[in-house]
Design a protein around this motif. Structure first.
Motif, PDB file in Angstrom:
ATOM      1  N   ARG A  92      58.152  46.001  88.770  1.00  0.00           N
ATOM      2  CA  ARG A  92      59.257  45.641  87.859  1.00  0.00           C
ATOM      3  C   ARG A  92      60.470  46.517  88.170  1.00  0.00           C
ATOM      4  O   ARG A  92      61.113  47.066  87.285  1.00  0.00           O
ATOM      5  N   ARG A  93      60.734  46.654  89.463  1.00  0.00           N
ATOM      6  CA  ARG A  93      61.820  47.509  89.914  1.00  0.00           C
ATOM      7  C   ARG A  93      63.080  46.679  90.071  1.00  0.00           C
ATOM      8  O   ARG A  93      63.030  45.604  90.666  1.00  0.00           O
ATOM      9  N   PRO A  94      64.223  47.149  89.553  1.00  0.00           N
ATOM     10  CA  PRO A  94      65.446  46.373  89.727  1.00  0.00           C
ATOM     11  C   PRO A  94      65.847  46.306  91.198  1.00  0.00           C
ATOM     12  O   PRO A  94      65.592  47.247  91.961  1.00  0.00           O
ATOM     13  N   ASN A 129      68.521  46.655  92.655  1.00  0.00           N
ATOM     14  CA  ASN A 129      69.557  47.579  93.139  1.00  0.00           C
ATOM     15  C   ASN A 129      69.012  48.980  93.423  1.00  0.00           C
ATOM     16  O   ASN A 129      69.770  49.921  93.605  1.00  0.00           O
ATOM     17  N   ASP A 130      67.682  49.116  93.439  1.00  0.00           N
ATOM     18  CA  ASP A 130      67.062  50.409  93.737  1.00  0.00           C
ATOM     19  C   ASP A 130      66.350  50.311  95.095  1.00  0.00           C
ATOM     20  O   ASP A 130      65.251  49.773  95.188  1.00  0.00           O
ATOM     21  N   PRO A 131      66.980  50.798  96.176  1.00  0.00           N
ATOM     22  CA  PRO A 131      66.466  50.548  97.534  1.00  0.00           C
ATOM     23  C   PRO A 131      65.153  51.268  97.827  1.00  0.00           C
ATOM     24  O   PRO A 131      64.783  52.239  97.162  1.00  0.00           O
ATOM     25  N   LEU A 132      64.448  50.780  98.860  1.00  0.00           N
ATOM     26  CA  LEU A 132      63.120  51.296  99.213  1.00  0.00           C
ATOM     27  C   LEU A 132      63.207  52.288 100.374  1.00  0.00           C
ATOM     28  O   LEU A 132      64.087  52.190 101.219  1.00  0.00           O
ATOM     29  N   ILE A 133      62.237  53.214 100.436  1.00  0.00           N
ATOM     30  CA  ILE A 133      62.136  54.112 101.592  1.00  0.00           C
ATOM     31  C   ILE A 133      61.197  53.461 102.609  1.00  0.00           C
ATOM     32  O   ILE A 133      60.118  52.975 102.248  1.00  0.00           O
ATOM     33  N   VAL A 134      61.619  53.445 103.876  1.00  0.00           N
ATOM     34  CA  VAL A 134      60.784  52.880 104.934  1.00  0.00           C
ATOM     35  C   VAL A 134      60.028  54.005 105.632  1.00  0.00           C
ATOM     36  O   VAL A 134      60.620  55.035 105.992  1.00  0.00           O
ATOM     37  N   LEU A 179      65.626  60.496 105.476  1.00  0.00           N
ATOM     38  CA  LEU A 179      66.984  60.479 106.016  1.00  0.00           C
ATOM     39  C   LEU A 179      67.651  59.144 105.696  1.00  0.00           C
ATOM     40  O   LEU A 179      67.060  58.081 105.934  1.00  0.00           O
ATOM     41  N   VAL A 180      68.862  59.191 105.169  1.00  0.00           N
ATOM     42  CA  VAL A 180      69.639  57.975 104.916  1.00  0.00           C
ATOM     43  C   VAL A 180      70.652  57.822 106.050  1.00  0.00           C
ATOM     44  O   VAL A 180      71.456  58.715 106.297  1.00  0.00           O
ATOM     45  N   LEU A 181      70.550  56.692 106.755  1.00  0.00           N
ATOM     46  CA  LEU A 181      71.352  56.437 107.968  1.00  0.00           C
ATOM     47  C   LEU A 181      71.795  54.972 107.989  1.00  0.00           C
ATOM     48  O   LEU A 181      71.183  54.131 107.319  1.00  0.00           O
ATOM     49  N   PRO A 183      74.536  49.116 103.479  1.00  0.00           N
ATOM     50  CA  PRO A 183      74.589  49.278 104.926  1.00  0.00           C
ATOM     51  C   PRO A 183      73.679  50.386 105.459  1.00  0.00           C
ATOM     52  O   PRO A 183      73.581  50.575 106.669  1.00  0.00           O
ATOM     53  N   THR A 184      73.030  51.153 104.557  1.00  0.00           N
ATOM     54  CA  THR A 184      72.192  52.270 105.011  1.00  0.00           C
ATOM     55  C   THR A 184      70.730  52.033 104.663  1.00  0.00           C
ATOM     56  O   THR A 184      70.412  51.307 103.725  1.00  0.00           O
ATOM     57  N   VAL A 185      69.860  52.681 105.449  1.00  0.00           N
ATOM     58  CA  VAL A 185      68.424  52.613 105.161  1.00  0.00           C
ATOM     59  C   VAL A 185      67.879  54.033 105.023  1.00  0.00           C
ATOM     60  O   VAL A 185      68.328  54.945 105.716  1.00  0.00           O
ATOM     61  N   ALA A 186      66.938  54.213 104.089  1.00  0.00           N
ATOM     62  CA  ALA A 186      66.272  55.504 103.893  1.00  0.00           C
ATOM     63  C   ALA A 186      64.953  55.461 104.647  1.00  0.00           C
ATOM     64  O   ALA A 186      64.185  54.509 104.516  1.00  0.00           O
ATOM     65  N   ILE A 187      64.661  56.507 105.444  1.00  0.00           N
ATOM     66  CA  ILE A 187      63.524  56.422 106.355  1.00  0.00           C
ATOM     67  C   ILE A 187      62.853  57.774 106.497  1.00  0.00           C
ATOM     68  O   ILE A 187      63.525  58.811 106.473  1.00  0.00           O
ATOM     69  N   LEU A 191      70.577  63.741  98.085  1.00  0.00           N
ATOM     70  CA  LEU A 191      70.658  62.769  96.997  1.00  0.00           C
ATOM     71  C   LEU A 191      69.524  62.985  96.001  1.00  0.00           C
ATOM     72  O   LEU A 191      69.635  62.626  94.841  1.00  0.00           O
ATOM     73  N   ARG A 192      68.420  63.560  96.498  1.00  0.00           N
ATOM     74  CA  ARG A 192      67.277  63.858  95.613  1.00  0.00           C
ATOM     75  C   ARG A 192      66.620  65.122  96.133  1.00  0.00           C
ATOM     76  O   ARG A 192      66.196  65.160  97.291  1.00  0.00           O
ATOM     77  N   PRO A 193      66.524  66.183  95.305  1.00  0.00           N
ATOM     78  CA  PRO A 193      65.898  67.423  95.791  1.00  0.00           C
ATOM     79  C   PRO A 193      64.382  67.264  95.940  1.00  0.00           C
ATOM     80  O   PRO A 193      63.755  66.493  95.214  1.00  0.00           O
ATOM     81  N   ALA A 247      73.336  57.956  93.060  1.00  0.00           N
ATOM     82  CA  ALA A 247      73.163  57.339  94.366  1.00  0.00           C
ATOM     83  C   ALA A 247      72.298  56.125  94.051  1.00  0.00           C
ATOM     84  O   ALA A 247      71.745  56.053  92.964  1.00  0.00           O
ATOM     85  N   PRO A 248      72.161  55.189  94.988  1.00  0.00           N
ATOM     86  CA  PRO A 248      71.336  54.026  94.656  1.00  0.00           C
ATOM     87  C   PRO A 248      69.977  54.488  94.131  1.00  0.00           C
ATOM     88  O   PRO A 248      69.314  55.282  94.769  1.00  0.00           O
ATOM     89  N   GLY A 249      69.618  54.012  92.991  1.00  0.00           N
ATOM     90  CA  GLY A 249      68.294  54.322  92.462  1.00  0.00           C
ATOM     91  C   GLY A 249      68.155  55.659  91.773  1.00  0.00           C
ATOM     92  O   GLY A 249      67.135  55.938  91.158  1.00  0.00           O
TER      93      GLY A 249
HETATM   94  P1  AMP Z   1      60.894  55.993  95.440  1.00  0.00           P
HETATM   95  O1  AMP Z   1      60.301  55.761  96.775  1.00  0.00           O
HETATM   96  O2  AMP Z   1      60.336  55.161  94.335  1.00  0.00           O
HETATM   97  O3  AMP Z   1      60.875  57.441  95.133  1.00  0.00           O
HETATM   98  O4  AMP Z   1      62.421  55.549  95.513  1.00  0.00           O
HETATM   99  C1  AMP Z   1      63.171  55.659  96.687  1.00  0.00           C
HETATM  100  C2  AMP Z   1      64.464  56.304  96.388  1.00  0.00           C
HETATM  101  O5  AMP Z   1      65.115  56.637  97.618  1.00  0.00           O
HETATM  102  C3  AMP Z   1      65.468  55.411  95.688  1.00  0.00           C
HETATM  103  O6  AMP Z   1      65.277  55.414  94.309  1.00  0.00           O
HETATM  104  C4  AMP Z   1      66.787  56.015  96.084  1.00  0.00           C
HETATM  105  O7  AMP Z   1      67.090  57.073  95.219  1.00  0.00           O
HETATM  106  C5  AMP Z   1      66.505  56.572  97.467  1.00  0.00           C
HETATM  107  N1  AMP Z   1      67.063  55.655  98.490  1.00  0.00           N
HETATM  108  C6  AMP Z   1      66.427  54.664  99.134  1.00  0.00           C
HETATM  109  N2  AMP Z   1      67.244  54.027  99.998  1.00  0.00           N
HETATM  110  C7  AMP Z   1      68.442  54.630  99.887  1.00  0.00           C
HETATM  111  C8  AMP Z   1      69.712  54.433 100.519  1.00  0.00           C
HETATM  112  N3  AMP Z   1      69.916  53.481 101.428  1.00  0.00           N
HETATM  113  N4  AMP Z   1      70.705  55.247 100.143  1.00  0.00           N
HETATM  114  C9  AMP Z   1      70.521  56.215  99.231  1.00  0.00           C
HETATM  115  N5  AMP Z   1      69.341  56.460  98.606  1.00  0.00           N
HETATM  116  C10 AMP Z   1      68.317  55.675  98.919  1.00  0.00           C
END
Ligand code: AMP
Ligand code: MG
Length: 324
Positions: free
Chosen positions: A54-56, A58-63, A95-97, A112-116, A191-193, A223-225
């Motif tokens: 049930r995640r909105p 606009n909250d991006p995923l980490i790859v 890393l956000v790139l 335009p960015t992905v978290a990885i 963006l997150r400690p 930041a997003p999410g």
């Molecule tokens: P979670 O894996 O549930 O801890 O959530 C992943 C978190 O990574 C998101 O809530 C964002 O805070 C952050 N995140 C993911 N993708 C991005 C992105 N492209 N830019 C900035 N932060 C991101």
């Protein structure tokens, strides 16, 4: 249907890797928290993550990937980002790139960015090796609730909403990865400690790293999410040192085990007061306190350590205590 909890046998790992390739969801252990994994290049599979949590949107995923070479297939690396990956991967640094076109817009919430990151947990790595696909994996909990650090935590929240959970025991770190925006290598921004600190990054890159500042209105996203309210128990959490005598219906969470036997309704994060132990136990203790049907949970924030693990824990506590 209730999720099946799989022991990490070689046959089960092969089965779960095949399920991921087919686009099914699998909750997996990582060294930080449990993640809800799906084929990151399969938009339909990723949509199922948002639905299950049930995640909105606009909250991006980490790859999650195996290593830097695989990460470079998905994101545009710069030399600073490569140095960070070589130093801290596999490990709890995201890393956000800038993203490459193959990454579905759903994964990055249209951005335009992905978290990885490359996770260090041996079972997460084994699945990445077997499945040979990148895995999008946010924390395996219902959106906004406390992140899971055991298979049982995942099952409590998502057991009726996903097919598979891989049981890898309790997570070693216990709080989510450090998220670093390194799109501009001259101005890295946390963006997150998390466990990987601003000081460590600064030392490696030789440039100033800015931290996540909490500013602006209650509803504004940093930041997003990164919501002001997140990681929250249902019971209201009060960030105040619990008194020796708790009032009725109040649970107290201490940083370390008290010397004398405490009254009931008292929980603690560590036996000896070690920070890493506090981080590891944080979410389990909050979940146990939350299950106790208290009116309030009182917990004392940690003494500060600028940019370190205590900062990461206090960040989560502040969000967990933020008002609805
Ligand atoms: P979670 O894996 O549930 O801890 O959530 C992943 C978190 O990574 C998101 O809530 C964002 O805070 C952050 N995140 C993911 N993708 C991005 C992105 N492209 N830019 C900035 N932060 C991101
Ligand atoms: Mg999460």
């Amino acid at each position: 249907m209730q999720a099946q909890i799989h022991r990490p046998t070689p046959a089960n790992l092969r089965r779960l890797a095949a399920a991921l390739q087919r686009g099914e969801l699998v909750a997996i252990p990582t060294e930080t928290v449990y993640g809800l994994a799906a084929h990151a290049l399969d938009a339909k599979a990723c949509r199922a993550i948002f639905h299950a949590k049930r995640r909105p949107a606009n909250d991006p995923l980490i790859v999650h990937v195996l290593d830097l070479a695989h990460a470079e297939e998905l994101a545009e690396f710069n030399p600073a980002a490569r140095r960070l990956a070589r130093r801290f991967w596999p490990g709890p640094l995201t890393l956000v790139l800038p993203k490459k076109p193959c990454v579905p817009g759903l994964v990055t919430s249209g951005g335009p960015t992905v978290a990885i990151r490359a996770p260090a947990h041996p079972l997460a790595r084994r699945l990445l090796q077997l499945a040979k696909i990148p895995l999008a994996a946010p924390s395996a909990n219902l959106f906004g609730y406390i992140s899971p650090t055991t298979a049982a935590h995942v099952s409590e929240g998502l057991g009726s909403r996903i097919p598979h959970i891989l049981d890898g025991g309790a997570c070693a770190v216990g709080v989510e990865s450090t998220v670093l925006d390194i799109t501009n290598p001259a101005r890295p921004r946390i963006l997150r400690p998390g466990v990987v600190t601003a000081a460590q990054i600064q030392q490696l890159l030789g440039v100033k790293v800015s931290g996540a500042k909490s500013r602006g209105s209650r509803t504004r996203q940093l930041a997003p999410g990164m919501l002001e309210r997140h990681y929250s128990p249902r019971t209201p959490l009060v960030l105040r040192r619990p008194p020796a005598k708790l009032s009725a219906g109040v649970a107290g969470v201490l940083l370390r085990q008290p010397a004398i036997k405490p009254a009931k309704d008292v929980f603690w994060l560590s036996r000896r007061g070690a920070l890493t132990e506090m981080a590891r136990n944080l979410y389990d203790v909050l979940r146990r306190a939350d299950a106790g049907r208290y009116r309030q949970i009182w917990m004392e924030p940690l003494p500060g350590d600028p940019g370190g693990l205590a900062t990461a824990i206090n960040d989560r506590l502040k969000r967990a205590a933020a008002r609805r």
